[in-house]
Design an enzyme around this catalytic site. Structure first.
Site, PDB file in Angstrom:
ATOM      1  N   SER A 125       0.586  -1.076   0.192  1.00 41.03           N
ATOM      2  CA  SER A 125       0.246   0.212   0.428  1.00 41.03           C
ATOM      3  C   SER A 125       0.600   0.732   0.290  1.00 41.03           C
ATOM      4  O   SER A 125       0.091   2.405  -0.316  1.00 41.03           O
ATOM      5  CB  SER A 125      -1.070   0.196   1.363  1.00 41.03           C
ATOM      6  OG  SER A 125       0.009  -0.358   2.028  1.00 41.03           O
ATOM      7  N   PRO A 151       2.589  13.341  13.392  1.00 37.33           N
ATOM      8  CA  PRO A 151       2.383  12.977  11.793  1.00 37.33           C
ATOM      9  C   PRO A 151       0.445  12.492  12.090  1.00 37.33           C
ATOM     10  O   PRO A 151      -0.004  12.236  10.607  1.00 37.33           O
ATOM     11  CB  PRO A 151       3.487  11.989  11.986  1.00 37.33           C
ATOM     12  CG  PRO A 151       3.526  11.474  14.344  1.00 37.33           C
ATOM     13  CD  PRO A 151       2.660  13.123  14.432  1.00 37.33           C
ATOM     14  N   SER A 160      -5.456   8.791   4.219  1.00 38.06           N
ATOM     15  CA  SER A 160      -4.973   6.841   4.529  1.00 38.06           C
ATOM     16  C   SER A 160      -4.265   6.651   4.013  1.00 38.06           C
ATOM     17  O   SER A 160      -4.147   7.649   2.514  1.00 38.06           O
ATOM     18  CB  SER A 160      -6.094   6.365   4.527  1.00 38.06           C
ATOM     19  OG  SER A 160      -5.597   4.871   4.627  1.00 38.06           O
ATOM     20  N   SER A 161      -3.181   6.065   3.837  1.00 36.03           N
ATOM     21  CA  SER A 161      -2.004   5.547   2.738  1.00 36.03           C
ATOM     22  C   SER A 161      -3.402   4.983   1.703  1.00 36.03           C
ATOM     23  O   SER A 161      -2.560   5.177   0.674  1.00 36.03           O
ATOM     24  CB  SER A 161      -1.448   4.971   3.503  1.00 36.03           C
ATOM     25  OG  SER A 161      -0.655   5.365   4.709  1.00 36.03           O
ATOM     26  N   ASN A 162      -3.982   4.438   1.809  1.00 37.37           N
ATOM     27  CA  ASN A 162      -4.562   3.637   0.867  1.00 37.37           C
ATOM     28  C   ASN A 162      -5.509   4.955  -0.495  1.00 37.37           C
ATOM     29  O   ASN A 162      -5.785   4.665  -1.955  1.00 37.37           O
ATOM     30  CB  ASN A 162      -5.628   3.163   1.278  1.00 37.37           C
ATOM     31  CG  ASN A 162      -5.496   1.761   2.564  1.00 37.37           C
ATOM     32  OD1 ASN A 162      -4.051   1.526   2.058  1.00 37.37           O
ATOM     33  ND2 ASN A 162      -6.154   1.155   2.805  1.00 37.37           N
ATOM     34  N   HIS A 209      10.576  -4.761 -46.232  1.00 36.03           N
ATOM     35  CA  HIS A 209      10.910  -6.139 -46.285  1.00 36.03           C
ATOM     36  C   HIS A 209      12.947  -5.648 -45.909  1.00 36.03           C
ATOM     37  O   HIS A 209      13.776  -7.058 -46.354  1.00 36.03           O
ATOM     38  CB  HIS A 209      10.666  -6.700 -46.813  1.00 36.03           C
ATOM     39  CG  HIS A 209       9.544  -7.567 -46.722  1.00 36.03           C
ATOM     40  ND1 HIS A 209       8.974  -8.257 -46.220  1.00 36.03           N
ATOM     41  CD2 HIS A 209       8.213  -6.314 -47.952  1.00 36.03           C
ATOM     42  CE1 HIS A 209       7.240  -8.086 -46.479  1.00 36.03           C
ATOM     43  NE2 HIS A 209       7.212  -7.453 -47.951  1.00 36.03           N
ATOM     44  N   SER A 339      35.392   1.944 -30.309  1.00 39.18           N
ATOM     45  CA  SER A 339      36.030   0.310 -29.688  1.00 39.18           C
ATOM     46  C   SER A 339      37.748  -0.006 -29.554  1.00 39.18           C
ATOM     47  O   SER A 339      37.288   1.635 -29.360  1.00 39.18           O
ATOM     48  CB  SER A 339      36.786  -0.289 -31.080  1.00 39.18           C
ATOM     49  OG  SER A 339      37.114  -1.795 -30.834  1.00 39.18           O
ATOM     50  N   SER A 340      37.312  -0.279 -28.459  1.00 40.34           N
ATOM     51  CA  SER A 340      39.081  -0.250 -27.617  1.00 40.34           C
ATOM     52  C   SER A 340      40.270  -1.296 -27.999  1.00 40.34           C
ATOM     53  O   SER A 340      41.075  -1.322 -28.160  1.00 40.34           O
ATOM     54  CB  SER A 340      38.652  -1.297 -26.430  1.00 40.34           C
ATOM     55  OG  SER A 340      38.403  -2.640 -25.987  1.00 40.34           O
ATOM     56  N   LYS A 345      37.117   2.972 -35.543  1.00 39.92           N
ATOM     57  CA  LYS A 345      36.095   2.908 -35.229  1.00 39.92           C
ATOM     58  C   LYS A 345      34.566   3.517 -34.646  1.00 39.92           C
ATOM     59  O   LYS A 345      35.041   3.377 -33.406  1.00 39.92           O
ATOM     60  CB  LYS A 345      35.579   1.788 -35.076  1.00 39.92           C
ATOM     61  CG  LYS A 345      33.908   1.109 -34.764  1.00 39.92           C
ATOM     62  CD  LYS A 345      34.449  -0.610 -34.787  1.00 39.92           C
ATOM     63  CE  LYS A 345      33.033  -1.270 -35.292  1.00 39.92           C
ATOM     64  NZ  LYS A 345      32.509  -0.940 -34.041  1.00 39.92           N
ATOM     65  N   VAL A 346      33.728   4.261 -34.850  1.00 41.96           N
ATOM     66  CA  VAL A 346      32.811   5.411 -34.650  1.00 41.96           C
ATOM     67  C   VAL A 346      31.527   4.612 -34.116  1.00 41.96           C
ATOM     68  O   VAL A 346      31.430   3.989 -35.821  1.00 41.96           O
ATOM     69  CB  VAL A 346      32.649   6.872 -35.600  1.00 41.96           C
ATOM     70  CG1 VAL A 346      31.684   7.445 -34.231  1.00 41.96           C
ATOM     71  CG2 VAL A 346      34.504   7.264 -35.297  1.00 41.96           C
ATOM     72  N   GLU A 352      21.803   3.791 -30.036  1.00 47.38           N
ATOM     73  CA  GLU A 352      21.860   1.951 -28.646  1.00 47.38           C
ATOM     74  C   GLU A 352      20.852   3.215 -27.895  1.00 47.38           C
ATOM     75  O   GLU A 352      20.754   1.628 -27.402  1.00 47.38           O
ATOM     76  CB  GLU A 352      23.337   1.911 -29.514  1.00 47.38           C
ATOM     77  CG  GLU A 352      23.327   1.528 -30.863  1.00 47.38           C
ATOM     78  CD  GLU A 352      24.715   0.916 -30.415  1.00 47.38           C
ATOM     79  OE1 GLU A 352      25.534   0.213 -31.868  1.00 47.38           O
ATOM     80  OE2 GLU A 352      25.762   1.437 -29.302  1.00 47.38           O
TER      81      GLU A 352
END
Length: 493
Positions: A125, A151, A160-162, A209, A339-340, A345-346, A352
């Site tokens: 709840s 409180p 109510s919390s509900n 396709h 790339s490591s 390379k990019v 992504e």
């Protein structure tokens, strides 16, 4: 009451990673004793929360994930509006109400987020989080007023919390959609529209396709993306009538026990004045407490936007692929090395990331769907996890949409030479000759052109008696993007 209690180290001393200074600090940490209906327990001396919050902290050491900021902000707005409503209805002293309102406004503004430590995976709840808000606000209000503010009796009056937690889900989601996601969609729509105007005369090979099809302009291709996002924005608007209907006033089971009969109405007036959003009481509190259908509906629309985002991201990835062995039709902005191990390379990092966000939102929707089914009799008991996933979906969608617009769509460069080369050799252009030479003759020309790797115009000139000028007119790629029948006067041979 403050008491300096000696506490046991949780096992990190003597080789478990805790430094000596940390160990000494833990051994001398100050606590105070708090009491609730279940008895006494220790609470950190500097905490604004009380016993019920502390019990929840101890009971739910599950994920380390707290309720989202937007949700805590909504709780602050709810408590602020409730105090104002109770004061107007003559149920709460004006000075107590003012103290609660001021404290709740600080919570809404994010000034006390560290005081909301309870795990998301708690009582279904969300009672623990509601009491966390009540205790923190009561502590702040008591300090401000100079006498105790309770409180439950004061901060939680008529609530109510509900009904508080379902209301907080609706309020936080509605505000996040209006303030974050819709503006992000509008921004992306504007960015795409600008690129459409710029690229209106650039023709590319259409694909169905993943195979060559009739030509389209890049503007036409982008217009599909723009319309997807426009439809997503409109779908969000369609949910609002149900999202802006609030459970507040239903209290425990929907009957409104312990709340003034006008509380729900006055509460919504106060909340609407604070937010500028036209919230209203639910027309049926039993539905609003026992179900989360509006949250499930909103999540479904977020999933549709995620699907649109995935489509756009993947189109960009395909168009950018290569640059030599792929389509290479566009070049996305180079943002970081890809790339490591492979120098130069990019990768298409922003599409992504956007695709991963889409996957996460789709997964969040599955969680929300299951949680939405957990309305047993008068209460749904998976409210915190609904809030977590719904608000995460809104936030990450908004961020990803802006990133895709600004760091991919706005800045990609078009390789027009590559587009023209592919168009010139596209055998499917022969489709435009169907009204003149017929389908069977067109198929023969296309197959022959493809087999010999020759331009379709050249093969059509060789296999028909159509003049070159007419072929050039019929097979003009830009003209073909405008639709309609382009038939001529000469018969096919």
């Amino acid at each position: 009451m403050i008491a300096h209690q000696r506490v046991r180290s949780p096992g990190r001393h003597r080789g478990h990673g805790r430094s000596t200074s940390e160990f000494i600090e833990a051994m001398t940490k100050a606590f105070r004793i708090e009491r609730d209906s279940m008895g006494e327990l220790q609470v950190p001396a500097d905490a604004l929360w009380g016993a019920q919050t502390q019990r929840a902290v101890q009971n739910f050491p599950i994920s380390g994930r707290r309720m989202p900021r937007a949700f805590i902000g909504a709780l602050g707005l709810i408590k602020q509006s409730a105090a104002a409503a109770n004061a107007q209805l003559g149920l709460l002293d004006a000075d107590v109400a003012r103290a609660i309102e001021a404290a709740a406004a600080e919570v809404a503004a994010g000034e006390h987020d560290a005081q909301f430590p309870i795990d998301v995976f708690q009582t279904g709840s969300g009672t623990s989080t509601n009491m966390n808000a009540n205790e923190v606000i009561a502590h702040l209000a008591s300090s401000r007023l100079g006498r105790p503010v309770h409180p439950n009796d004061h901060v939680n009056m008529g609530q109510s919390s509900n009904d508080v937690i379902p209301t907080a889900i609706h309020v936080s989601a509605a505000l996040a959609v209006r303030r974050e996601l819709v503006p992000a969609l509008e921004h992306a729509i504007g960015v795409i529209a600008a690129r459409e105007r710029e690229l209106s005369g650039v023709v590319t090979t259409g694909r169905t396709h993943l195979m060559d099809a009739m030509p389209v302009t890049l503007a036409q291709e982008l217009s599909g993306w723009r319309t997807q996002l426009e439809n997503g924005r409109d779908r969000l608007s369609s949910v609002e009538p149900r999202l802006l209907a609030l459970a507040q006033g239903g209290t425990a089971v929907g009957t409104g026990i312990n709340a003034h009969p006008d509380f729900g109405r006055v509460f919504c007036e106060k909340l609407s004045a604070l937010t500028g959003v036209p919230f209203r009481p639910s027309r049926n509190y039993f539905e609003s407490l026992s179900s989360q259908d509006a949250a499930v509906e909103l999540s479904g629309q977020l999933k549709v936007i995620a699907v649109s985002l995935m489509k756009i991201a993947n189109d960009l990835r395909w168009m950018n692929s290569g640059p030599l062995a792929g389509l290479g039709e566009i070049s996305l902005p180079a943002l970081q090395p890809g790339s490591s191990i492979m120098p130069g390379k990019v990768n298409p990092v922003i599409p992504e990331a956007a695709a991963m966000v889409a996957a996460q939102v789709i997964g969040n929707d599955a969680t929300i769907t299951v949680a939405g089914q957990s309305g047993n009799f008068q209460l749904n008991v998976m409210l915190p996890v609904i809030a977590l996933n719904l608000l995460e979906s809104v936030q990450i969608l908004a961020n990803a949409i802006r990133a895709l617009a600004d760091k991919a769509i706005a800045g990609f460069k078009v390789n027009e030479a590559r587009l023209a080369e592919a168009l010139d050799r596209n055998p499917i252009l022969v489709t435009a000759l169907n009204p003149v030479i017929g389908y069977e003759k067109g198929a023969a020309i296309a197959k022959k052109a493809y087999a010999e790797g020759r331009p379709i115009r050249e093969m059509a000139e060789k296999m028909t008696n159509l003049p070159r000028e007419e072929l050039e007119r019929l097979l003009d790629p830009l003209e073909l993007t405008r639709g309609g029948i382009k038939g001529g006067t000469s018969a096919g041979g």
